[in-house]
Motif scaffolding. Structure first.
Motif, PDB file in Angstrom:
ATOM      1  N   ARG A  34       0.838  -1.195   0.000  1.00  0.00           N
ATOM      2  CA  ARG A  34       0.000   0.000   0.000  1.00  0.00           C
ATOM      3  C   ARG A  34       0.873   1.245   0.000  1.00  0.00           C
ATOM      4  NH1 ARG A  34      -5.411  -1.278  -0.946  1.00  0.00           N
ATOM      5  NH2 ARG A  34      -6.081  -2.976   0.420  1.00  0.00           N
ATOM      6  N   ARG A 100       3.389  -7.155  -3.972  1.00  0.00           N
ATOM      7  CA  ARG A 100       2.123  -7.158  -3.230  1.00  0.00           C
ATOM      8  C   ARG A 100       1.291  -8.381  -3.588  1.00  0.00           C
ATOM      9  NH1 ARG A 100      -2.904  -2.798  -3.484  1.00  0.00           N
ATOM     10  NH2 ARG A 100      -4.417  -4.167  -2.475  1.00  0.00           N
ATOM     11  N   PHE A 102      -2.235  -9.979  -3.752  1.00  0.00           N
ATOM     12  CA  PHE A 102      -3.634  -9.573  -3.793  1.00  0.00           C
ATOM     13  C   PHE A 102      -4.538 -10.677  -3.250  1.00  0.00           C
ATOM     14  CE2 PHE A 102      -1.947  -6.468  -6.710  1.00  0.00           C
ATOM     15  CZ  PHE A 102      -2.767  -5.361  -6.524  1.00  0.00           C
ATOM     16  N   ARG A 103      -5.643 -10.266  -2.651  1.00  0.00           N
ATOM     17  CA  ARG A 103      -6.674 -11.187  -2.168  1.00  0.00           C
ATOM     18  C   ARG A 103      -7.948 -10.971  -2.985  1.00  0.00           C
ATOM     19  NH1 ARG A 103      -5.368  -8.485   2.744  1.00  0.00           N
ATOM     20  NH2 ARG A 103      -7.486  -7.647   2.649  1.00  0.00           N
ATOM     21  N   GLU A 106      -9.732  -7.794  -2.535  1.00  0.00           N
ATOM     22  CA  GLU A 106      -9.038  -6.614  -3.056  1.00  0.00           C
ATOM     23  C   GLU A 106      -9.101  -6.547  -4.579  1.00  0.00           C
ATOM     24  OE1 GLU A 106      -5.407  -5.957   0.089  1.00  0.00           O
ATOM     25  OE2 GLU A 106      -5.227  -7.620  -1.344  1.00  0.00           O
ATOM     26  N   LEU A 108      -8.554  -9.533  -6.706  1.00  0.00           N
ATOM     27  CA  LEU A 108      -7.964 -10.689  -7.378  1.00  0.00           C
ATOM     28  C   LEU A 108      -9.060 -11.506  -8.059  1.00  0.00           C
ATOM     29  CD1 LEU A 108      -5.397 -12.481  -7.831  1.00  0.00           C
ATOM     30  CD2 LEU A 108      -6.125 -13.760  -5.803  1.00  0.00           C
ATOM     31  N   VAL A 115      -0.938 -14.484  -7.737  1.00  0.00           N
ATOM     32  CA  VAL A 115      -1.445 -13.494  -6.788  1.00  0.00           C
ATOM     33  C   VAL A 115      -0.601 -12.231  -6.696  1.00  0.00           C
ATOM     34  CG1 VAL A 115      -2.615 -15.236  -5.413  1.00  0.00           C
ATOM     35  CG2 VAL A 115      -0.239 -14.641  -4.881  1.00  0.00           C
ATOM     36  N   SER A 116       0.535 -12.201  -7.386  1.00  0.00           N
ATOM     37  CA  SER A 116       1.375 -11.003  -7.384  1.00  0.00           C
ATOM     38  C   SER A 116       2.202 -10.983  -8.660  1.00  0.00           C
ATOM     39  CB  SER A 116       2.300 -10.979  -6.162  1.00  0.00           C
ATOM     40  OG  SER A 116       3.343 -11.933  -6.300  1.00  0.00           O
ATOM     41  N   VAL A 246      -6.965  -7.919 -11.933  1.00  0.00           N
ATOM     42  CA  VAL A 246      -7.004  -6.669 -11.159  1.00  0.00           C
ATOM     43  C   VAL A 246      -7.229  -5.520 -12.137  1.00  0.00           C
ATOM     44  CG1 VAL A 246      -5.724  -5.131  -9.632  1.00  0.00           C
ATOM     45  CG2 VAL A 246      -5.524  -7.619  -9.369  1.00  0.00           C
ATOM     46  N   GLU A 265      -9.976  -1.615  -9.640  1.00  0.00           N
ATOM     47  CA  GLU A 265      -9.601  -2.235  -8.365  1.00  0.00           C
ATOM     48  C   GLU A 265      -8.271  -1.742  -7.827  1.00  0.00           C
ATOM     49  OE1 GLU A 265     -12.129  -6.299  -9.307  1.00  0.00           O
ATOM     50  OE2 GLU A 265     -10.053  -6.098  -9.995  1.00  0.00           O
ATOM     51  N   VAL A 266      -7.469  -1.094  -8.648  1.00  0.00           N
ATOM     52  CA  VAL A 266      -6.291  -0.360  -8.175  1.00  0.00           C
ATOM     53  C   VAL A 266      -6.281   1.000  -8.855  1.00  0.00           C
ATOM     54  CG1 VAL A 266      -4.830  -2.340  -7.635  1.00  0.00           C
ATOM     55  CG2 VAL A 266      -4.805  -1.393  -9.953  1.00  0.00           C
TER      56      VAL A 266
END
Length: 405
Positions: A34, A100, A102-103, A106, A108, A115-116, A246, A265-266
């Motif tokens: 973050r 990072r 991601f879940r 968040e 994903l 996941v990253s 994402v 989402e970002v």
């Protein structure tokens, strides 16, 4: 380029560690990846705290683990020698974003490959390629493209069915990201001068730029194995959507998804952080030369390999690419179209870092450089045949040269 890796000045490291300790006392650090903003700190009105915020010292404090954990300046996976201190702050902060995890809550998914960013780009170090293979799946793109190759994602969030192949599939390796910031600086004029779709010089090589619809026009593109993104930032934003689901507004064609997290989402800031990291990733350093490798470099040019693998492209030296698409013939035909690229067309892969590879080609079917040379047909059949016709010692010299890259 300055030779040999260097580390950050001790004063920077000491300042970083000290500020990190202060930050940990003052507040619980935000979640990994973050961005630490003014709102995350005690609201300063004036004086030294305000100056710290204005100088982005809080970013340095958050990223200090990355300073200590990542390779040194100029090393594989480290920042460029030419990076300013502000560039270095952004590089290490961006490396946090790159790692990072991601879940689902968040953004994903709903389907994804990993996941990253670092999960796929980790070999031989973070920022490199990956041993994992993506499966291509043919889907319909804009009418002028004739089809668009999309990745078949391997995983899905809870309650969502995994994707299934619906058309032609092909294995595609995860490419390394080293030096891409330098290749982003190559001008379109430099690439355009190398285009020869009609083979005017009669050498059999018909390089052409990739193109992609965007912002109401067809734009020349260069990134990706099929040259389907026009700049580095757009390439990274597309990977977030295509590989992890994402969503963001920086992708060439903004895309929403069907999960419960609001799109995008970002933020643009997160894309900026990824871009700052990858843009500063240093290209791999060359290995030591030998009499055999020096002879091999000369032979590499003489048999015509530099028709595509240019030793210098604009201001960039040592990448050995022209960033153009070439038809590589039926032996390397994936059957997947992407943008203007047919299944057999691939953008010339940069050769820097080749010595860190164990397998070769887009699907890693080749276990040796000699095997790769034999697969180079289509536009590259002339250099391929000349290589295969060389005496064994000359072939070994070319391979010795390539193993210094």
């Amino acid at each position: 380029m300055v030779s040999g890796p260097t580390r950050l000045p001790w004063c920077v490291l000491i300042l970083t560690i000290g500020l990190s300790a202060c930050t940990k006392v003052a507040a619980t650090p935000p979640e990994m990846g973050r961005r630490l903003t003014r709102s995350a700190l005690p609201a300063p009105e004036a004086g030294l705290p305000a100056a710290f915020v204005d100088l982005r010292i809080e970013k340095l404090a958050l990223a200090w683990n990355e300073v200590l954990d990542s390779p040194g300046v100029g090393e594989l996976g480290g920042p460029l020698h030419t990076s300013s201190w502000r560039d270095l702050l952004d590089f290490y902060d961006g490396r946090v974003a790159f790692k990072r995890v991601f879940r689902a809550d968040e953004g994903l998914g709903p389907t994804f490959n990993d996941v990253s960013c670092a999960s796929c780009h980790s070999a031989p170090v973070i920022g490199g390629g990956g041993a994992d293979m993506a499966q291509g799946i043919t889907v319909h793109g804009p009418p002028w493209t004739g089809g668009d190759a999309m990745g078949l994602r391997k995983h899905a969030i809870e309650g969502v069915e995994k994707e299934r192949a619906a058309g032609k599939t092909a294995r595609l390796r995860t490419p390394p990201l080293f030096g891409l910031g330098l290749l982003d600086q190559v001008s379109e004029q430099d690439r355009q001068r190398l285009e020869d779709p009609e083979d005017r010089n009669g050498d059999g090589i018909r390089g052409r730029r990739g193109y992609r619809n965007g912002e109401g026009q067809q734009r020349p593109s260069r990134f990706g194995q099929k040259a389907n993104d026009w700049d580095l930032r757009t390439f990274l934003a597309g990977a977030l959507v295509d590989e992890m689901g994402v969503t963001n507004t920086a992708r060439r064609e903004p895309r929403a998804d069907s999960d419960a997290v609001a799109d995008p989402e970002v933020s643009e800031v997160f894309i900026d952080r990824l871009d700052a990291y990858v843009r500063q990733l240093a290209p791999p350093q060359r290995g030591p030369s030998t009499p055999s490798s020096l002879k091999g470099r000369q032979l590499f040019a003489e048999i015509g390999c530099t028709g595509c693998h240019k030793a210098q492209l604009g201001p960039v030296k040592g990448a050995f690419t022209d960033l153009l698409l070439h038809d590589m013939g039926p032996s390397l035909d994936s059957g997947l179209k992407d943008g203007v690229a047919t299944g057999a067309m691939w953008r010339t892969a940069p050769l820097w870092g080749l010595r860190h590879r164990k397998r070769y080609t887009h699907d890693e079917r080749a276990a040796s450089i000699a095997e790769v040379m034999a697969l180079h047909l289509g536009e590259a059949k002339g250099p391929s045949r000349r290589f295969l016709g060389l005496p064994q010692a000359d072939q070994a010299a070319i391979i010795a040269f390539l193993n210094t890259l």
